[in-house]
Scaffold this motif. Sequence first.
Motif, PDB file in Angstrom:
ATOM      1  N   GLU A 127     -67.890-119.104 -92.138  1.00 56.45           N
ATOM      2  CA  GLU A 127     -66.615-118.420 -91.957  1.00 56.45           C
ATOM      3  C   GLU A 127     -65.670-119.270 -91.094  1.00 56.45           C
ATOM      4  N   ASP A 172     -66.637-109.553 -92.153  1.00 55.14           N
ATOM      5  CA  ASP A 172     -67.202-110.357 -91.050  1.00 55.14           C
ATOM      6  C   ASP A 172     -68.577-109.832 -90.679  1.00 55.14           C
ATOM      7  N   ALA A 173     -69.616-110.376 -91.242  1.00 57.67           N
ATOM      8  CA  ALA A 173     -69.647-111.442 -92.230  1.00 57.67           C
ATOM      9  C   ALA A 173     -70.621-111.088 -93.352  1.00 57.67           C
ATOM     10  N   HIS A 209     -73.589-114.614 -90.825  1.00 56.75           N
ATOM     11  CA  HIS A 209     -74.345-113.934 -89.771  1.00 56.75           C
ATOM     12  C   HIS A 209     -74.584-112.463 -90.119  1.00 56.75           C
ATOM     13  N   GLU A 223     -74.278-113.832 -83.756  1.00 53.54           N
ATOM     14  CA  GLU A 223     -73.051-114.654 -83.756  1.00 53.54           C
ATOM     15  C   GLU A 223     -71.979-114.037 -82.876  1.00 53.54           C
ATOM     16  N   GLU A 224     -71.855-112.711 -82.956  1.00 50.03           N
ATOM     17  CA  GLU A 224     -70.711-112.064 -82.291  1.00 50.03           C
ATOM     18  C   GLU A 224     -70.762-112.169 -80.765  1.00 50.03           C
TER      19      GLU A 224
HETATM   20 ZN    ZN Z   1     -68.006-113.539 -87.989  1.00 50.33          ZN
END
Ligand code: ZN
Length: 443
Positions: A157, A95-96, A63, A129-130
Amino acid sequence: MQTVNPPGREQALAYRFAEILSREGIESDVITTPNPNGGKPRAAVWGRLRGQGDRPGLALLSHLDTVPADPSDWSVPPFSGRIAGGYVWGRGALDAKGVAVTHLMTLIELASSNQRLERDLLFIATPDEETGGRNGAGWIVANHPEILEGIGYLLTEGGGIQAAAPDETTHAPIWGVALTEKTPCWLELRAHGRGGHSSAPTGEDAVPRLVAALDKIRRAESPVRVLPEVEQMFAALAPIAPEWDRAAYLNLSGTLERDEGFRRRFLDNPGQNALVRNTISITYLEGGPATNVAPSIARAQLDARLLPGRTCAQFAAAIESLIDDSTIEIEEILSFASRASSADTPLFRAIEAVAVRQDPRGLVVPRLIGGFTDAHWFRETGIVAYGFVPRTLSAEEAEGVHGANERIAVETLTKGIALQIELVRAFDAIEAAEHRKQAEPVE
Ligand SMILES: [Zn+2]
C-alpha cells in the motif's frame, strides 16, 4: 473478521488465508508472531507460487490488522462485510484487507494459468502494521528471512491511481508510486524543576522551562532540502501543472532557491512544505495536577517527520542544542531508518507500461509520502519496495481510510485484481527481457 489493533488478534484471519491458498494448491504457511500485550494469538501468513525460472521474486505485501471502528459513527456494522449499493463495506475494506484480497486473487488466477512466471510470486500478509510493524513485518524480516529468499521486488500500500480530472487543469490519470517515506521521529521532552506550592515562583520551575523550550522549537525553521525523488516527482507532474508553474516544476530545487515568490507559494502549502523539510508537531503536554501546584516534572511530546537520510538521533541532538537547557531530558519514543527505492527498475517500467496501455495519457509519478507503511522494513534489506495498489478511489472512499464507513466499490476491487494480474505479467516479461539483453555478448 475483527482484527482491530491494538490488540490485533490476527491469527484466525491468517489461517483463513492459508486455507484458501492451500485449497488452490499454493504452498503456504502461518507464522505465529510475538504478542507482548498478551491476549489472542497473532500471526502472519504467506503463500508462494513457484515460477519456472530463477529471476528475482516479487512479493505482494499487505497487513491483517486494522485501526478501531466506532459503530456509532457508521451507517452499517463495521465488521459486517456487507455488500450493498455497489460497495463492500467494512473496516479494512481499503486498509488493507481489500489489498490482501487483491493479492490473494492474483496468486489464485496465476496459479490456474498454464503460462508460468519466470520467478516466484509471494503473497505475504502481516500483523501489527497499524502500530508500527515491529511485531509484524519488522519481526518477520529479522526472524524469518527464509520467507523472503530470492525476493528482489515488493509491492504494498501507499500509492494508487488518481483518475483523470474532467476540467482543464489536469488531463491525465496519475499513477502515484511511493518510492520512499518520511520517517517518524517521536520525541519526549521532560523538564525538571522545584516542585511545590506555586505562591512563590522561582526561575527553576518545570512548566515555564518546558514552555520556553517549546517556544524555541515552534519558531525554528528547518532548511529546505529537495531530495532527488521529490525533484523527479515534480518533474513528472510538470506536464499537468498550471502553465505558470511548469518551468518551476521542471527544476524544483533551483527555482526554490532563486524565485522568492514561488518559494513562498510552494511552502505555504502544508503538504508541499512537508515534502521538502523535516517537520515538527508539538502534540502532547503534561504539567501540574492543579492550579496551585508547581509540578517537579513537565512533559511534552513531539511528532517529527524526517526526510530520508537523517537519523532520529541526529535530529534529537539538534533539538537539544536548539533548546540549550541541560535540565531538559530528550528521549526517542519511536523512530526507524528510512531508505528510498530507485525508480530506475523494471518494476517501475512495468507500471509505466500498464498505465499507458490503460490510457495513453497515463502518467506514472514517483512519490515521497508523508505517512509510513511497512515498506521500509523491506527496503532496509535491499528489496526494491514500492507503495502501489492499482485502484482509483473516489474522494468519499478515500475518507474511509482510518475513518467511518470504510468501503470499496465492487467494480474498483474487481478492476484492481485484473490490473494487478496485468502488472505482475508485465513486470515478469520486462524484467526477463532486460536481463536477457544485459546478458547478450557485446560486439
Ligand atoms: Zn494500511
